[in-house]
Motif scaffolding. Structure first.
Motif, PDB file in Angstrom:
ATOM      1  N   ASP A  80     -16.175  -3.321  -5.136  1.00 34.18           N
ATOM      2  CA  ASP A  80     -15.728  -4.553  -4.370  1.00 34.18           C
ATOM      3  C   ASP A  80     -16.978  -5.333  -3.805  1.00 34.18           C
ATOM      4  OD1 ASP A  80     -14.209  -6.661  -3.531  1.00 34.18           O
ATOM      5  OD2 ASP A  80     -13.266  -5.535  -1.864  1.00 34.18           O
ATOM      6  N   ASP A  81     -17.052  -6.629  -3.603  1.00 36.21           N
ATOM      7  CA  ASP A  81     -17.995  -7.540  -2.754  1.00 36.21           C
ATOM      8  C   ASP A  81     -19.225  -7.136  -3.427  1.00 36.21           C
ATOM      9  OD1 ASP A  81     -18.822  -9.315  -1.013  1.00 36.21           O
ATOM     10  OD2 ASP A  81     -19.000  -7.768   0.658  1.00 36.21           O
ATOM     11  N   SER A  82     -19.327  -7.481  -4.692  1.00 39.95           N
ATOM     12  CA  SER A  82     -20.749  -7.426  -5.472  1.00 39.95           C
ATOM     13  C   SER A  82     -21.238  -5.897  -5.568  1.00 39.95           C
ATOM     14  CB  SER A  82     -21.678  -8.430  -4.825  1.00 39.95           C
ATOM     15  OG  SER A  82     -21.218  -9.767  -4.758  1.00 39.95           O
ATOM     16  N   GLY A  83     -20.340  -5.021  -5.332  1.00 38.39           N
ATOM     17  CA  GLY A  83     -20.908  -3.462  -5.392  1.00 38.39           C
ATOM     18  C   GLY A  83     -21.265  -3.081  -4.351  1.00 38.39           C
ATOM     19  N   SER A  84     -20.956  -3.458  -3.082  1.00 35.82           N
ATOM     20  CA  SER A  84     -21.345  -2.930  -1.703  1.00 35.82           C
ATOM     21  C   SER A  84     -20.220  -2.278  -1.118  1.00 35.82           C
ATOM     22  CB  SER A  84     -21.852  -4.114  -0.815  1.00 35.82           C
ATOM     23  OG  SER A  84     -20.897  -5.059  -0.491  1.00 35.82           O
ATOM     24  N   ASP A  85     -19.033  -2.556  -1.536  1.00 34.15           N
ATOM     25  CA  ASP A  85     -17.779  -2.027  -1.016  1.00 34.15           C
ATOM     26  C   ASP A  85     -16.951  -1.221  -1.887  1.00 34.15           C
ATOM     27  OD1 ASP A  85     -18.522  -3.003   1.479  1.00 34.15           O
ATOM     28  OD2 ASP A  85     -17.142  -4.971   1.534  1.00 34.15           O
ATOM     29  N   ASP A  86     -16.066  -0.231  -1.347  1.00 34.75           N
ATOM     30  CA  ASP A  86     -15.187   0.612  -2.200  1.00 34.75           C
ATOM     31  C   ASP A  86     -13.784   0.200  -2.176  1.00 34.75           C
ATOM     32  OD1 ASP A  86     -17.457   2.322  -2.415  1.00 34.75           O
ATOM     33  OD2 ASP A  86     -16.848   3.399  -0.834  1.00 34.75           O
ATOM     34  N   LEU A  87     -13.065   0.318  -3.054  1.00 36.76           N
ATOM     35  CA  LEU A  87     -11.626   0.238  -3.015  1.00 36.76           C
ATOM     36  C   LEU A  87     -11.026   1.745  -2.740  1.00 36.76           C
ATOM     37  CD1 LEU A  87     -10.831  -2.187  -5.900  1.00 36.76           C
ATOM     38  CD2 LEU A  87     -10.685  -2.888  -3.694  1.00 36.76           C
ATOM     39  N   ASP A  88     -10.081   1.823  -1.982  1.00 36.56           N
ATOM     40  CA  ASP A  88      -9.807   3.209  -1.363  1.00 36.56           C
ATOM     41  C   ASP A  88      -8.323   3.146  -0.749  1.00 36.56           C
ATOM     42  OD1 ASP A  88      -9.849   3.180   1.769  1.00 36.56           O
ATOM     43  OD2 ASP A  88     -11.610   2.050   1.041  1.00 36.56           O
ATOM     44  N   ASP A  89      -7.614   4.223  -0.906  1.00 41.05           N
ATOM     45  CA  ASP A  89      -6.149   4.331  -0.578  1.00 41.05           C
ATOM     46  C   ASP A  89      -5.842   5.861  -0.381  1.00 41.05           C
ATOM     47  OD1 ASP A  89      -3.704   3.533   0.673  1.00 41.05           O
ATOM     48  OD2 ASP A  89      -2.854   2.866  -1.475  1.00 41.05           O
ATOM     49  N   ASP A  90      -5.099   6.156   0.336  1.00 42.55           N
ATOM     50  CA  ASP A  90      -4.526   7.386   0.670  1.00 42.55           C
ATOM     51  C   ASP A  90      -3.233   7.792   1.050  1.00 42.55           C
ATOM     52  OD1 ASP A  90      -4.530   8.690   3.847  1.00 42.55           O
ATOM     53  OD2 ASP A  90      -5.588   6.613   3.468  1.00 42.55           O
ATOM     54  N   ASP A  91      -2.473   8.940   0.794  1.00 49.61           N
ATOM     55  CA  ASP A  91      -1.198   9.143   1.273  1.00 49.61           C
ATOM     56  C   ASP A  91      -0.983  10.488   1.187  1.00 49.61           C
ATOM     57  OD1 ASP A  91       1.495   8.522   1.916  1.00 49.61           O
ATOM     58  OD2 ASP A  91       1.620   7.111   0.264  1.00 49.61           O
ATOM     59  N   ASP A  92       0.102  10.942   1.708  1.00 45.27           N
ATOM     60  CA  ASP A  92       0.743  12.405   1.649  1.00 45.27           C
ATOM     61  C   ASP A  92       1.532  12.776   0.648  1.00 45.27           C
ATOM     62  OD1 ASP A  92      -1.100  12.589   4.025  1.00 45.27           O
ATOM     63  OD2 ASP A  92       0.695  11.885   5.305  1.00 45.27           O
ATOM     64  N   ILE A  93       1.589  13.930   0.240  1.00 48.58           N
ATOM     65  CA  ILE A  93       2.354  14.597  -0.790  1.00 48.58           C
ATOM     66  C   ILE A  93       3.265  15.745  -0.185  1.00 48.58           C
ATOM     67  CG2 ILE A  93       1.094  13.786  -2.629  1.00 48.58           C
ATOM     68  CD1 ILE A  93       0.248  16.543  -3.138  1.00 48.58           C
ATOM     69  N   ASP A  94       4.155  16.265  -0.774  1.00 44.06           N
ATOM     70  CA  ASP A  94       4.815  17.311  -0.165  1.00 44.06           C
ATOM     71  C   ASP A  94       4.045  18.700  -0.099  1.00 44.06           C
ATOM     72  OD1 ASP A  94       7.301  15.946  -0.387  1.00 44.06           O
ATOM     73  OD2 ASP A  94       7.854  16.612  -2.289  1.00 44.06           O
ATOM     74  N   ASP A  95       4.547  19.567   0.754  1.00 45.48           N
ATOM     75  CA  ASP A  95       3.867  20.909   0.827  1.00 45.48           C
ATOM     76  C   ASP A  95       4.208  21.673  -0.514  1.00 45.48           C
ATOM     77  OD1 ASP A  95       3.123  20.077   3.204  1.00 45.48           O
ATOM     78  OD2 ASP A  95       5.057  21.495   4.298  1.00 45.48           O
ATOM     79  N   LEU A  96       3.095  22.217  -0.977  1.00 46.28           N
ATOM     80  CA  LEU A  96       3.002  22.758  -2.361  1.00 46.28           C
ATOM     81  C   LEU A  96       3.135  24.478  -2.091  1.00 46.28           C
ATOM     82  CD1 LEU A  96       0.534  20.744  -4.354  1.00 46.28           C
ATOM     83  CD2 LEU A  96       3.388  20.392  -4.179  1.00 46.28           C
ATOM     84  N   GLU A  97       4.028  25.062  -2.772  1.00 41.17           N
ATOM     85  CA  GLU A  97       3.880  26.590  -3.081  1.00 41.17           C
ATOM     86  C   GLU A  97       3.083  26.760  -4.262  1.00 41.17           C
ATOM     87  OE1 GLU A  97       7.958  27.925  -3.486  1.00 41.17           O
ATOM     88  OE2 GLU A  97       8.500  27.887  -1.491  1.00 41.17           O
ATOM     89  N   TYR A  98       2.692  28.144  -4.520  1.00 41.95           N
ATOM     90  CA  TYR A  98       1.674  28.338  -5.653  1.00 41.95           C
ATOM     91  C   TYR A  98       2.425  28.023  -6.922  1.00 41.95           C
ATOM     92  CZ  TYR A  98      -0.877  30.963  -9.056  1.00 41.95           C
ATOM     93  OH  TYR A  98      -1.657  31.093 -10.155  1.00 41.95           O
ATOM     94  N   ASN A  99       1.636  27.139  -7.675  1.00 41.21           N
ATOM     95  CA  ASN A  99       1.959  26.647  -9.065  1.00 41.21           C
ATOM     96  C   ASN A  99       3.252  25.483  -9.204  1.00 41.21           C
ATOM     97  OD1 ASN A  99       1.334  26.876 -11.857  1.00 41.21           O
ATOM     98  ND2 ASN A  99       3.221  28.068 -12.303  1.00 41.21           N
ATOM     99  N   VAL A 100       3.342  24.969  -8.011  1.00 40.98           N
ATOM    100  CA  VAL A 100       4.023  23.810  -7.817  1.00 40.98           C
ATOM    101  C   VAL A 100       3.417  22.586  -7.581  1.00 40.98           C
ATOM    102  CG1 VAL A 100       5.877  22.851  -6.447  1.00 40.98           C
ATOM    103  CG2 VAL A 100       5.892  25.481  -6.776  1.00 40.98           C
ATOM    104  N   ASP A 101       3.768  21.489  -8.312  1.00 42.93           N
ATOM    105  CA  ASP A 101       3.189  20.305  -8.297  1.00 42.93           C
ATOM    106  C   ASP A 101       3.815  18.878  -7.573  1.00 42.93           C
ATOM    107  OD1 ASP A 101       4.596  18.560 -10.495  1.00 42.93           O
ATOM    108  OD2 ASP A 101       4.260  20.526 -11.477  1.00 42.93           O
TER     109      ASP A 101
END
Length: 322
Positions: A80-101
Motif C-alpha cells: 500500500d501507498d507506493s510500497g511503503s505500507d502494509d495491508l493487515d488484519d487479525d482476528d481470534d479463532i476457537d481454542d484448539l485441542e490436539y489435531n483440531v482445526d
C-alpha cells in the motif's frame, strides 16, 4: 563442525518461525499446521480474500497440548501507498485441542496505486498453552502476484453537484480516472447526452506507475440544460484510450423540473362603512295606577250588593212585625 551445527539451528529457527515461502497451500510448523487459500494472481482494485485454516499439531514428548486464546494475523507487506505500507488484519479463532482445526476469513482490497510484482503474505498464529500459559507463535510466508494489463483504466462513479435542476439549469459533474495498466495513455473523455445534443470533451495524458499522483486524475465538466424539458435524462461519461480501442463508461442521471411561477398577490379590498345618523329614542313615560284605579269598580259593586242585602233584611223584619 560448529558452522554446520549453527546452520542447522538457523534452519530450524526459520522453519519454526517463518514457515516456507509459497503460494497458497498447506504449511507445517512445530505448533500449527496452516492451510491458506487465496487467488494467486490479482489485479489492482481487486477484492482479495484469504482463508486461513489452523490445526493444532503440537505434541510435547508424546503429550498432546491444548492451545487457547489463539489469534491469527495476516499481513501483505509493502503493497500500500507506493510500497511503503502494509495491508493487515487479525482476528481470534476457537481454542484448539490436539489435531483440531478452525478457519477464519480475511478480506482485503488490492490498492490501485501498486506495482506489477509479487508481494509477501505473512500469516502469524499465536496461542497459549492451556496448562502453563506458554505462548506459542509461528509465522508462515506466502506470496501473491499482482498482474497489470498493458492498457487498463478504471473510472469511479461520477459525482454531480446538483442532480435536480429547477429554475437554475446549470450543474457540474466531476469524474476520477485511474491508470492501473502498465502503459501511459492518451485519453479523450466525453460527457454526453444525445437527446439534448450535449457533448463536453477533454483530452489529456495519464501516466502509468505506482504513484497515485501520477496515475490518478480528476476532471470536471459544466453542463447547461437551459433548454431541456422537464424530465429525467441519462448522461454518460466515456473515456477512450489505446488509440480508441479501449474505453470505460459510467452513466449518471439529471432530473429537470419546471420552475415554479409566483402567482400575483390578491389586493385586499377595504370596505368603508358610511357613518349613520344615530336615532335618539325617548323612553315612554308610564304612569303608575292608584289603588282606586285598580280596585274602585270592585268596591262600588260590593257596596251595591251590601245595600241590596240590607234593604232586603229590613223588609223582611217589617213583614214579620205585621
Amino acid at each position: 563442525m560448529k558452522k554446520t551445527i549453527l546452520s542447522i539451528l538457523i534452519g530450524l529457527l526459520v522453519v519454526c518461525f517463518a514457515g516456507i515461502v509459497s503460494a497458497d497451500g498447506i504449511e507445517t510448523g512445530i505448533y500449527y499446521e496452516v492451510d491458506v487459500s487465496f487467488d494467486d494472481d490479482v489485479e489492482p482494485g481487486d477484492s482479495f480474500d484469504v482463508e486461513v485454516e489452523v490445526t493444532n499439531i503440537y505434541n510435547q514428548n508424546g503429550t498432546y497440548v491444548d492451545i487457547e486464546d489463539i489469534n491469527v494475523e495476516v499481513v501483505i507487506k509493502d503493497i500500500d501507498d507506493s510500497g511503503s505500507d502494509d495491508l493487515d488484519d487479525d482476528d481470534d479463532i476457537d481454542d484448539l485441542e490436539y489435531n483440531v482445526d478452525d478457519s477464519i476469513d480475511f478480506e482485503f482490497e488490492i490498492p490501485l496505486a501498486v506495482d506489477d510484482q509479487s508481494y509477501d503474505i505473512y500469516v502469524t498464529v499465536e496461542g497459549d498453552d492451556e496448562n502453563n500459559g506458554t505462548r506459542y507463535t509461528e509465522t508462515f510466508n506466502f506470496t501473491v502476484n499482482v498482474e497489470k494489463k498493458r492498457h487498463k483504466l478504471m473510472m469511479k462513479e461520477p459525482v454531480v453537484n446538483y442532480e435536480t435542476l429547477k429554475c437554475s439549469r446549470t450543474t457540474e459533474v466531476s469524474v476520477t480516472l485511474w491508470n492501473i495498466g502498465t502503459s501511459d495513455e492518451d485519453v479523450e473523455m466525453t460527457v454526453y447526452n444525445t437527446e439534448l445534443d450535449i457533448s463536453e470533451k477533454s483530452s489529456f495524458d495519464l501516466d502509468a506507475g505506482d504513484d497515485e499522483d501520477d496515475i490518478k486524475t480528476r476532471r470536471s465538466f459544466v453542463l447547461d440544460l437551459a433548454d431541456a424539458a422537464a424530465k429525467t435524462y441519462t448522461f454518460y461519461v466515456k473515456a477512450e484510450y489505446d488509440d480508441g480501442d479501449e474505453r470505460e463508461t459510467e452513466p449518471f442521471t439529471l432530473k429537470v423540473e419546471d420552475c415554479p411561477t409566483e402567482e400575483p398577490e390578491e389586493e385586499e379590498v377595504t370596505i368603508v362603512e358610511e357613518p349613520t345618523t344615530p336615532v335618539i329614542t325617548t323612553p315612554a313615560v308610564v304612569e303608575e295606577e292608584t289603588f282606586m284605579d285598580q280596585y274602585g269598580a270592585a268596591l262600588l259593586l260590593g257596596l251595591a250588593y251590601l245595600v241590596v242585602i240590607i234593604v232586603g233584611v229590613v223588609l223582611v223584619i217589617r213583614l214579620k212585625k205585621r
